[in-house]
Write an enzyme that holds these catalytic residues in place. Structure first.
Site, mmCIF file in Angstrom:
data_model
loop_
_atom_site.group_PDB
_atom_site.id
_atom_site.type_symbol
_atom_site.label_atom_id
_atom_site.label_comp_id
_atom_site.label_asym_id
_atom_site.label_seq_id
_atom_site.Cartn_x
_atom_site.Cartn_y
_atom_site.Cartn_z
ATOM 1 N N LYS A 139 -7.188 24.198 -77.464
ATOM 2 C CA LYS A 139 -7.869 24.656 -76.235
ATOM 3 C C LYS A 139 -7.223 25.948 -75.734
ATOM 4 O O LYS A 139 -6.102 26.300 -76.159
ATOM 5 C CB LYS A 139 -7.776 23.560 -75.167
ATOM 6 C CG LYS A 139 -6.352 23.246 -74.723
ATOM 7 C CD LYS A 139 -6.285 21.971 -73.891
ATOM 8 C CE LYS A 139 -4.853 21.685 -73.476
ATOM 9 N NZ LYS A 139 -4.713 20.336 -72.881
ATOM 10 N N CYS B 169 6.394 46.913 -63.569
ATOM 11 C CA CYS B 169 5.163 47.551 -63.088
ATOM 12 C C CYS B 169 3.960 47.001 -63.844
ATOM 13 O O CYS B 169 4.095 46.153 -64.715
ATOM 14 C CB CYS B 169 5.263 49.059 -63.276
ATOM 15 S SG CYS B 169 6.736 49.761 -62.519
ATOM 16 N N MET B 170 2.799 47.499 -63.518
ATOM 17 C CA MET B 170 1.582 47.019 -64.183
ATOM 18 C C MET B 170 1.623 47.292 -65.681
ATOM 19 O O MET B 170 1.193 46.468 -66.487
ATOM 20 C CB MET B 170 0.349 47.699 -63.570
ATOM 21 C CG MET B 170 -0.971 47.154 -64.105
ATOM 22 S SD MET B 170 -2.403 48.059 -63.464
ATOM 23 C CE MET B 170 -2.345 47.627 -61.735
ATOM 24 N N ASP B 171 2.151 48.462 -66.034
ATOM 25 C CA ASP B 171 2.043 48.920 -67.418
ATOM 26 C C ASP B 171 3.370 49.171 -68.102
ATOM 27 O O ASP B 171 3.374 49.588 -69.256
ATOM 28 C CB ASP B 171 1.282 50.261 -67.459
ATOM 29 C CG ASP B 171 0.058 50.248 -66.592
ATOM 30 O OD1 ASP B 171 -0.796 49.393 -66.840
ATOM 31 O OD2 ASP B 171 -0.033 51.064 -65.653
ATOM 32 N N HIS C 122 -5.065 9.733 -71.582
ATOM 33 C CA HIS C 122 -4.057 10.803 -71.557
ATOM 34 C C HIS C 122 -2.915 10.366 -70.637
ATOM 35 O O HIS C 122 -3.150 9.752 -69.598
ATOM 36 C CB HIS C 122 -4.713 12.091 -71.050
ATOM 37 C CG HIS C 122 -3.926 13.348 -71.282
ATOM 38 N ND1 HIS C 122 -3.283 13.630 -72.465
ATOM 39 C CD2 HIS C 122 -3.692 14.414 -70.476
ATOM 40 C CE1 HIS C 122 -2.686 14.816 -72.374
ATOM 41 N NE2 HIS C 122 -2.919 15.312 -71.173
ATOM 42 N N ARG D 199 -7.225 11.853 -63.390
ATOM 43 C CA ARG D 199 -7.798 13.174 -63.607
ATOM 44 C C ARG D 199 -9.122 12.923 -64.313
ATOM 45 O O ARG D 199 -10.031 12.371 -63.707
ATOM 46 C CB ARG D 199 -6.793 13.991 -64.434
ATOM 47 C CG ARG D 199 -6.692 15.431 -64.089
ATOM 48 C CD ARG D 199 -5.601 16.135 -64.890
ATOM 49 N NE ARG D 199 -5.800 16.071 -66.337
ATOM 50 C CZ ARG D 199 -5.061 16.697 -67.245
ATOM 51 N NH1 ARG D 199 -4.026 17.420 -66.848
ATOM 52 N NH2 ARG D 199 -5.308 16.606 -68.524
ATOM 53 N N ARG E 164 -2.412 13.667 -80.667
ATOM 54 C CA ARG E 164 -3.041 14.921 -80.195
ATOM 55 C C ARG E 164 -1.997 15.942 -79.745
ATOM 56 O O ARG E 164 -1.921 16.294 -78.568
ATOM 57 C CB ARG E 164 -3.965 14.636 -78.997
ATOM 58 C CG ARG E 164 -5.055 13.607 -79.225
ATOM 59 C CD ARG E 164 -6.048 13.637 -78.065
ATOM 60 N NE ARG E 164 -5.406 13.520 -76.764
ATOM 61 C CZ ARG E 164 -5.169 12.378 -76.117
ATOM 62 N NH1 ARG E 164 -5.548 11.230 -76.647
ATOM 63 N NH2 ARG E 164 -4.577 12.383 -74.937
ATOM 64 N N TYR F 235 9.397 51.572 -58.904
ATOM 65 C CA TYR F 235 8.870 51.475 -57.540
ATOM 66 C C TYR F 235 9.879 50.833 -56.597
ATOM 67 O O TYR F 235 10.484 49.811 -56.931
ATOM 68 C CB TYR F 235 7.598 50.626 -57.512
ATOM 69 C CG TYR F 235 6.399 51.280 -58.147
ATOM 70 C CD1 TYR F 235 6.027 52.577 -57.819
ATOM 71 C CD2 TYR F 235 5.624 50.571 -59.053
ATOM 72 C CE1 TYR F 235 4.901 53.154 -58.398
ATOM 73 C CE2 TYR F 235 4.501 51.134 -59.636
ATOM 74 C CZ TYR F 235 4.148 52.440 -59.304
ATOM 75 O OH TYR F 235 3.040 52.998 -59.876
HETATM 76 C C1 PLP Z 1 -3.788 19.596 -73.624
HETATM 77 C C2 PLP Z 1 -4.012 18.196 -74.047
HETATM 78 C C3 PLP Z 1 -3.258 17.617 -75.077
HETATM 79 C C4 PLP Z 1 -2.058 18.296 -75.708
HETATM 80 O O1 PLP Z 1 -0.979 18.209 -74.810
HETATM 81 P P1 PLP Z 1 0.451 18.832 -75.202
HETATM 82 O O2 PLP Z 1 1.342 18.441 -74.092
HETATM 83 O O3 PLP Z 1 0.242 20.303 -75.287
HETATM 84 O O4 PLP Z 1 0.813 18.226 -76.504
HETATM 85 C C5 PLP Z 1 -3.604 16.350 -75.516
HETATM 86 N N1 PLP Z 1 -4.629 15.685 -74.951
HETATM 87 C C6 PLP Z 1 -5.354 16.199 -73.929
HETATM 88 C C7 PLP Z 1 -6.450 15.410 -73.323
HETATM 89 C C8 PLP Z 1 -5.061 17.454 -73.440
HETATM 90 O O5 PLP Z 1 -5.776 17.957 -72.417
#
Ligand code: PLP
Length: 358
Positions: free
Chosen positions: A28, A298-300, A155, A126, A210, A251
């Site tokens: 992601k 700075c920005m750049d 999760h 969540r 995951r 700056y």
């Molecule tokens: C981002 C995410 C993960 C991965 O989490 P990490 O801490 O980067 O390993 C796994 N499952 C879900 C639902 C996530 O949103």
């Protein structure tokens, strides 16, 4: 620069730590700022069999790049059209009956069964279906012919804190939810573990793990693992100059040379991902050692104090890297700015910063 060899190394290491599970590498947010397509390909080469994305658009971008491995997409606004996802064979996460109806409608429209992963909220509060609505959701999913339930998943909230009691409490609720799915006649696989749980809780690996951050070589837990950061942020010296003692820099003129010194100008700033809040408290790796950035970011551009060392224009500057040579790391930036290294690397996706792959 993104070192895809390190991604491959990390994914192989992680897959080896969860030998009974398949590995879904989470790509992601454009692969946590590393490039989703490139990381996805490297991860699949190294033993991952699944990819995880947040939005359906991210999953479809993987398909558009020719990646045919299973992909799970888990979060989009209400009213999203899931039809392109069903048509592209993207697995879709469902957290509510409303989403189930939307996905089933998309499946009907496309004329293809949708494969779904029912997400239960086990305490993170969540995404995911709350426990009291779960039996109705699994019942309805079992009775919806347009969808096939492939998985039950959830999760974790505190997997990066060893021994946190919430993890066991979530695992118990996850087990209850799984048994309710079986009772509804479903035969799903299960997945729960992010990187931290993959690394520290083998009992929670289930059928699929995951990992996200660990695949990029950043370790979310205190225990040591041979993870290799894949991202290095580099630039080069654009200009050098001598200034006499008493001259000030950048700056606000917030830094004044106490002696004659050589300054090196580096053409990256907060528009390129260097946090302005690191002004007066960051180093870079330049000409074989760490040297302080002086004056405001700075920005750049930033300015590096090189003392009396001869530093060539064009010399490479490492803003952060793996840390193996002594250069700063994304973790160091995170600690200095009160965030986590996830945010540092994810924030490096900037139009002005060229991504180079190795
Ligand atoms: C981002 C995410 C993960 C991965 O989490 P990490 O801490 O980067 O390993 C796994 N499952 C879900 C639902 C996530 O949103």
């Amino acid at each position: 620069m993104i070192d895809l060899d390190n991604v491959r190394h990390n994914v192989a290491l992680l897959a080896g730590l969860a030998p009974r599970a398949e590995t879904m590498v989470v790509v992601k947010a454009d692969g946590y700022g590393h490039g989703a397509v490139e990381v996805a390909r490297a991860a699949l080469e190294a033993g991952a069999t699944w990819l995880g994305s947040c939005s359906l658009a991210e999953a479809l971008a993987l398909r558009a790049a020719g990646i045919s491995a299973p992909v799970l997409a888990w979060l989009d606004p209400a009213g999203t059209d899931y039809a392109p996802g069903v048509a592209a064979g993207v697995d879709l996460s469902v957290s509510s009956q409303r989403q189930l109806v939307e996905v089933a409608g998309a499946a009907r429209a496309v004329g293809r069964e949708a494969r779904v992963h029912l997400k239960v909220d086990t305490g993170l509060s969540r995404n995911g279906c709350p426990s009291d609505e779960w039996p109705a959701l699994v019942g309805k999913a079992a009775a919806t012919p347009e969808v096939r339930v492939h998985a039950v998943w959830s999760h974790l909230a505190c997997a990066d804190e060893a021994g946190h009691p919430a993890t066991d409490a979530q695992a118990e609720r996850f087990d209850d939810a799984y048994r309710e799915a079986l009772a509804a006649g479903l035969e799903p696989i299960r997945h729960l573990a992010n990187s931290a749980a993959l690394l520290t809780r083998p009992d929670l690996h289930f059928d699929l793990v995951r990992p996200g951050i660990a695949a990029y070589g950043l370790n979310p837990v205190p225990e040591a693992f041979d993870l290799r950061p894949a991202m290095a942020f580099r630039s080069s010296v654009a200009l050098t100059k001598r200034i006499p003692a008493g001259e000030s820099v950048s700056y606000g003129l917030g830094w004044t040379a106490e002696r004659d010194t050589t300054l090196a100008l580096v053409p990256v700033g907060y528009a390129d991902g260097v946090p302005r809040s690191l002004s007066h408290r960051m180093d870079v790796w330049l000409a074989g050692r760490r040297r302080p950035v002086v004056g405001r970011v700075c920005m750049d551009q930033v300015v590096v104090d090189c003392g009396d060392d001869a530093v060539a224009e064009g010399a490479e500057v490492v803003l952060f890297g793996a840390g193996t040579a002594g250069e700063p790391t994304a973790r160091e930036w995170a600690e200095a700015t009160g965030t986590i290294d996830y945010e540092i690397v994810t924030g490096m996706y900037r139009p002005r910063v060229a991504r180079v792959y190795r």
